[in-house]
Design a protein around this motif. Sequence first.
Motif, short mmCIF file in Angstrom:
data_model
loop_
_atom_site.label_atom_id
_atom_site.label_comp_id
_atom_site.label_asym_id
_atom_site.label_seq_id
_atom_site.Cartn_x
_atom_site.Cartn_y
_atom_site.Cartn_z
N GLU A 134 5.27 19.07 13.27
CA GLU A 134 6.53 19.73 12.66
C GLU A 134 6.35 20.05 11.16
O GLU A 134 6.91 20.34 10.32
CB GLU A 134 7.78 18.79 12.45
CG GLU A 134 8.22 18.35 13.92
CD GLU A 134 9.25 17.41 13.99
OE1 GLU A 134 10.33 17.69 14.56
OE2 GLU A 134 9.38 16.43 13.33
N VAL A 135 4.67 20.13 10.61
CA VAL A 135 4.61 20.16 9.42
C VAL A 135 4.74 21.63 8.80
O VAL A 135 5.43 22.08 7.66
CB VAL A 135 2.97 20.06 9.24
CG1 VAL A 135 2.57 20.23 7.46
CG2 VAL A 135 2.65 18.52 9.31
N GLY A 136 4.67 22.53 9.69
CA GLY A 136 4.72 24.07 9.46
C GLY A 136 6.30 24.32 9.19
O GLY A 136 6.49 24.99 8.44
N LYS A 137 7.08 23.85 10.05
CA LYS A 137 8.41 23.93 9.75
C LYS A 137 9.03 23.27 8.83
O LYS A 137 9.79 23.87 7.75
CB LYS A 137 9.35 23.30 11.17
CG LYS A 137 10.62 23.49 11.24
CD LYS A 137 11.29 22.50 12.17
CE LYS A 137 11.02 22.97 13.37
NZ LYS A 137 11.92 21.96 14.46
N PHE A 138 8.47 22.11 8.49
CA PHE A 138 8.92 21.48 7.29
C PHE A 138 8.56 22.34 5.99
O PHE A 138 9.54 22.33 5.02
CB PHE A 138 8.29 20.12 7.09
CG PHE A 138 8.11 19.31 5.74
CD1 PHE A 138 9.48 18.54 5.50
CD2 PHE A 138 7.37 19.24 4.94
CE1 PHE A 138 9.59 18.01 4.35
CE2 PHE A 138 7.38 18.72 3.71
CZ PHE A 138 8.48 17.94 3.23
N ASN A 139 7.30 22.78 5.85
CA ASN A 139 7.12 23.47 4.62
C ASN A 139 7.89 24.82 4.64
O ASN A 139 8.37 25.10 3.57
CB ASN A 139 5.43 23.88 4.74
CG ASN A 139 4.44 22.63 4.20
OD1 ASN A 139 4.86 21.76 3.86
ND2 ASN A 139 3.29 22.75 4.99
#
Length: 392
Positions: free
Chosen positions: A32-37
């Motif tokens: 979920e890192v891309g969504k978070f950023n």
Amino acid sequence: MAAFTEASMNALRHTGDELADATVATLFERGEVGKFNTLMRYVSTAGAPLPDGLPDVAREYLEATGAPPAWVDWGEMERARLFFIDNNVHIATALSFASMPACYLVPHVAKLLSASHGLAYPSKRMAETGQFTVHLMQPDAFEAGSRFIPAAQKVRLLHASIRHHLKREDRWDADALGTPICQEDMIGGQMFFSMLVLDSLHRLGIHMSEEGADAYYYAWRVVGAMLGVDQEAVPGSLDEARQFLDLYMLRHMGPSAEGVHLTRQLIDLYEEVVPGTLFDPIVSALIRHLVGDTCADWLQVPRTSWDTLVKAVPHLLGVMETIEDRSPLAAWALDRVGHLTTFLELSSLTRGRVMHYAVPEQLRKEYDVSGAVPRTRRWVPPSATVAGRPTD
């Protein structure tokens, strides 16, 4: 007074930031890192509704860290803000020409910094530091609509993500260096941006009251708490800060290829900011004046014809401060000049961008490590506490 020893400092090398580390680990585990950023680019002010679709673990982290510590003394924070207003140009000078080079004097920190931000945009870290400090010293820094709290929350996750990458990819020698961005290094960074700034202002001949110096140091204790630094381990006073900083630098400072490279970038950056080329040597001369010849030589800071001239800066600043003290109009004018100088410097560093402090999904591949404050008593830096390494 707390006693800092080799043993107590070693213990701090094996601890990171439990809350931020757990949050980042979960984001990576769930992909979920891309969504978070992407979503966090819309979270830039305190009190704004969190965007729909934000990962649950991130939402829980942001809610848990969305307020300053309950122990904050707001009167002291206001004194710190007034101290910053009164000295903003001098503080910016100290951050640029002393605090950042000091980071490069710690080889493992220099190596980590060279890995964790793009070399194609060398002003990024200076811009982040400058924006962060300016956000902190706004009158509404901890109120709805401010930019400081979201910036602190993101920086804390940025540090955790670097720890995550280095550990997961086995690119950090934990046996030799402890935890990456450990508590000792985070406290060291807190000292660079507080104690060392005050030292540099004193070296520049800036008149500081004891109340102002104490308040500025206190503000960075609040910052440290919000960045996940264990304040029970942090020096509680400027005298204790001197002891910690002396021991920290004796334990770790030295020359490194990365330190030299980052310093060269810093010098090049500020020579671009200074109009023309006539005054370019003053950049190197200021660094050398503030960090001293031994450290400057380790960083390969060039010697210039300005090295002697820059020693006259404290006398010039002293004259300006005398004028400021005696004339309310001059004080107002100099404060406005200071505000504009800081603003223009930040505009140049950021190239008009807002720093978002995104969680990096990978590190560089080549990285490998096995109103003025009342002027009562003038503040004088605590004396050096050690001539050599203390023993237990």
